[in-house]
Design a protein around this motif. Structure first.
Motif, mmCIF file in Angstrom:
data_model
loop_
_atom_site.group_PDB
_atom_site.id
_atom_site.type_symbol
_atom_site.label_atom_id
_atom_site.label_comp_id
_atom_site.label_asym_id
_atom_site.label_seq_id
_atom_site.Cartn_x
_atom_site.Cartn_y
_atom_site.Cartn_z
ATOM 1 N N VAL A 180 -3.996 4.898 -12.967
ATOM 2 C CA VAL A 180 -5.011 4.460 -12.006
ATOM 3 C C VAL A 180 -4.307 3.964 -10.744
ATOM 4 O O VAL A 180 -3.141 3.604 -10.780
ATOM 5 C CB VAL A 180 -5.886 3.301 -12.566
ATOM 6 N N ASP A 181 -5.045 3.956 -9.634
ATOM 7 C CA ASP A 181 -4.487 3.429 -8.395
ATOM 8 C C ASP A 181 -4.276 1.929 -8.549
ATOM 9 O O ASP A 181 -5.188 1.206 -8.928
ATOM 10 C CB ASP A 181 -5.446 3.681 -7.226
ATOM 11 N N ASN A 193 0.811 -1.214 0.000
ATOM 12 C CA ASN A 193 0.000 0.000 0.000
ATOM 13 C C ASN A 193 0.852 1.276 0.000
ATOM 14 O O ASN A 193 0.494 2.277 -0.623
ATOM 15 C CB ASN A 193 -0.867 -0.028 1.265
ATOM 16 N N ALA A 194 1.995 1.197 0.695
ATOM 17 C CA ALA A 194 2.859 2.376 0.816
ATOM 18 C C ALA A 194 3.536 2.722 -0.506
ATOM 19 O O ALA A 194 4.112 3.795 -0.647
ATOM 20 C CB ALA A 194 3.900 2.155 1.908
ATOM 21 N N ALA A 245 -1.455 -4.107 -2.475
ATOM 22 C CA ALA A 245 -1.325 -3.539 -1.133
ATOM 23 C C ALA A 245 -0.907 -4.577 -0.109
ATOM 24 O O ALA A 245 -0.424 -4.235 0.967
ATOM 25 C CB ALA A 245 -2.639 -2.896 -0.701
ATOM 26 N N GLU A 246 -1.125 -5.851 -0.415
ATOM 27 C CA GLU A 246 -0.804 -6.911 0.541
ATOM 28 C C GLU A 246 0.623 -7.426 0.404
ATOM 29 O O GLU A 246 1.065 -8.248 1.204
ATOM 30 C CB GLU A 246 -1.745 -8.105 0.342
ATOM 31 N N THR A 248 -2.828 0.067 -5.933
ATOM 32 C CA THR A 248 -2.661 -0.612 -4.641
ATOM 33 C C THR A 248 -3.778 -1.625 -4.395
ATOM 34 O O THR A 248 -3.567 -2.651 -3.785
ATOM 35 C CB THR A 248 -2.624 0.372 -3.459
ATOM 36 N N ALA A 249 -4.977 -1.329 -4.893
ATOM 37 C CA ALA A 249 -6.087 -2.254 -4.686
ATOM 38 C C ALA A 249 -6.181 -3.277 -5.822
ATOM 39 O O ALA A 249 -7.056 -4.142 -5.809
ATOM 40 C CB ALA A 249 -7.401 -1.485 -4.551
ATOM 41 N N ALA A 278 -3.594 -8.726 -3.427
ATOM 42 C CA ALA A 278 -3.709 -7.324 -3.833
ATOM 43 C C ALA A 278 -2.304 -6.751 -3.708
ATOM 44 O O ALA A 278 -1.533 -7.168 -2.851
ATOM 45 C CB ALA A 278 -4.667 -6.582 -2.913
ATOM 46 N N GLY A 296 1.919 3.152 -3.183
ATOM 47 C CA GLY A 296 0.904 3.820 -3.995
ATOM 48 C C GLY A 296 1.365 5.144 -4.585
ATOM 49 O O GLY A 296 1.098 5.447 -5.749
#
Ligand SMILES: Cc1cc2nc3c(=O)[nH]c(=O)nc-3n(C[C@H](O)[C@H](O)[C@H](O)COP(=O)(O)OP(=O)(O)OC[C@H]3O[C@@H](n4cnc5c(N)ncnc54)[C@H](O)[C@@H]3O)c2cc1C
Ligand SMILES: [Zn+2]
Lengths: 89, 252
Positions: A21-22, A9-10, A40-41, A24-25, A38, A12
């Motif tokens: 587009v984002d 996530n960090a 982010a994980e 992280t998700a 994901a 991002g």
């Protein structure tokens, strides 16, 4: 497990320099152990030159982003079938 | 809440410090005015960039502490005594100073007020910051979603947002707050100082059958321990979201 990693996530902010587009998700599959994750994980290591994200299942590298003056290197071969939300154009 | 604000491409913006507020002897809340701030979701963070006169620049991530509200944004920074960035933010930065930020960042560690499932917030040290944004957002939108916060800190003196947490947990809206102290406890405290363990987690969390969503945030070691304990207690790993702040991450 060591304590020197944070969450994908960090990354991002750094990824936003590259992608529209984002991410992280975004979800994908680890190309080593086939675990779904994901971004982010992922386990994110920031001490190396650039950012290195590893799979939480097998700890293989899922992506690597290195910045240099006026340049970037991106390696995402560790993560396949990346899926993310994208508005219809 | 307004439309999802998970933006893709982000640019650096110059924010202005509108106010600063001490939370503890080592932590400070920084209120920023950010022109054209697009808004954010509770749980998101920003990157902060400091640049020295010689051009050397360095970045760190900080969670957003405030609920979405116009062009205002709050961060709470705990000092890592030998740190490069946090002592500057928490001690030197003053009202009127500019601060370069990029955000809002992250579409994963966010709470969606429209989801009805109960929410477990488990924070260690400064890991409470993004959880506070969720608590504040819940209050702003008037959601009745059941919320439980477990806040682990070194001692009572290191708690952020204490008065606000007391008010919010006593107004009958369905937020409960439990403190766990790792080093120092107040007089007459029922539990000896110690790390969050399985029995405490069982006490304050919902049963896995109730399918709560858990947000765990703090120093990497804390997050690792708590996430493992939750999984051992039968919680679905897919319903546990984590945000690791790094090796120190404000201490817990
Ligand atoms: C997504 C995200 C959100 C964050 N949100 C917040 C927030 O809301 N509030 C907040 O205060 N921080 C937050 N952090 C942590 C923050 O980004 C910085 O890491 C922190 O402020 C320290 O930065 P620094 O430059 O002062 O220290 P640095 O100069 O980066 O740190 C010094 C180095 O010393 C080591 N070190 C120092 N002390 C210790 C110790 N006690 N134990 C182990 N290692 C140590 C560490 O390895 C560290 O790399 C967040 C981090 C992330 C990834
Ligand atoms: Zn893997």
């Amino acid at each position: 497990m060591t304590e020197d990693h944070i969450d994908g996530n960090a990354a991002g902010g750094a990824l936003s320099d590259v992608f529209a587009v984002d991410l992280t998700a975004a979800t994908g599959q680890c190309s080593s152990c086939a675990q779904s994750l994901a971004l982010a994980e992922a386990l994110l290591y920031t001490q190396a030159p650039g950012l290195i994200a590893r799979c939480p299942g097998c700890e293989e590298v899922v992506f690597r982003l290195v910045r240099g003056p006026g340049r970037a290197w991106l390696d995402m071969r560790g993560m396949t079938c990346v899926q993310f939300e994208l508005a219809d154009s | 809440m307004a439309r999802a604000k998970i933006l893709g491409r982000l640019t650096w913006r110059v924010a202005t410090v509108a106010a600063v507020r001490d939370e503890t002897s080592s932590a400070r809340t920084i209120v920023l005015d950010v022109p054209d701030w697009p808004g954010h979701l509770p749980g998101q963070h920003v990157d902060v960039r400091l640049t020295a006169p010689d051009g050397y620049s360095t970045q760190r991530s900080y969670s957003i502490a405030s609920a979405p509200e116009g062009n205002r944004l709050e961060l709470t920074v705990d000092v890592l005594p030998d740190g490069e960035v946090s002592p500057y933010l928490a001690r030197v930065l003053s009202v009127g100073d500019p601060l370069e930020i990029r955000g809002p960042i992250g579409g994963w560690f966010v709470w969606d007020p429209e989801k009805p499932e109960p929410v477990q917030l488990i924070g260690g040290g400064s890991g409470v910051v993004p959880l506070m944004a969720m608590i504040r957002a819940r209050e702003t939108v008037g959601a009745q979603t059941p919320f439980r916060l477990l806040y682990s800190a070194r001692g009572p003196e290191t708690i952020f947002y204490r008065d606000e947490l007391r008010r919010s947990s006593e107004n009958g809206s369905g937020l409960s707050v439990t403190y766990a102290y790792t080093r120092e406890v107040p007089q007459g405290w029922e539990r000896p100082p110690g790390r969050v363990d399985a029995s405490l987690l069982t006490q304050i969390t919902w049963a896995p059958e109730q399918e709560p969503i858990s947000f765990v945030c703090g120093p990497t070691g804390f997050v690792e321990t708590v996430a493992d304990l939750l999984v051992s207690a039968g919680h679905d790993p897919a319903r546990i979201r984590t945000e690791r702040f790094g090796p120190s991450g404000g201490g817990s």
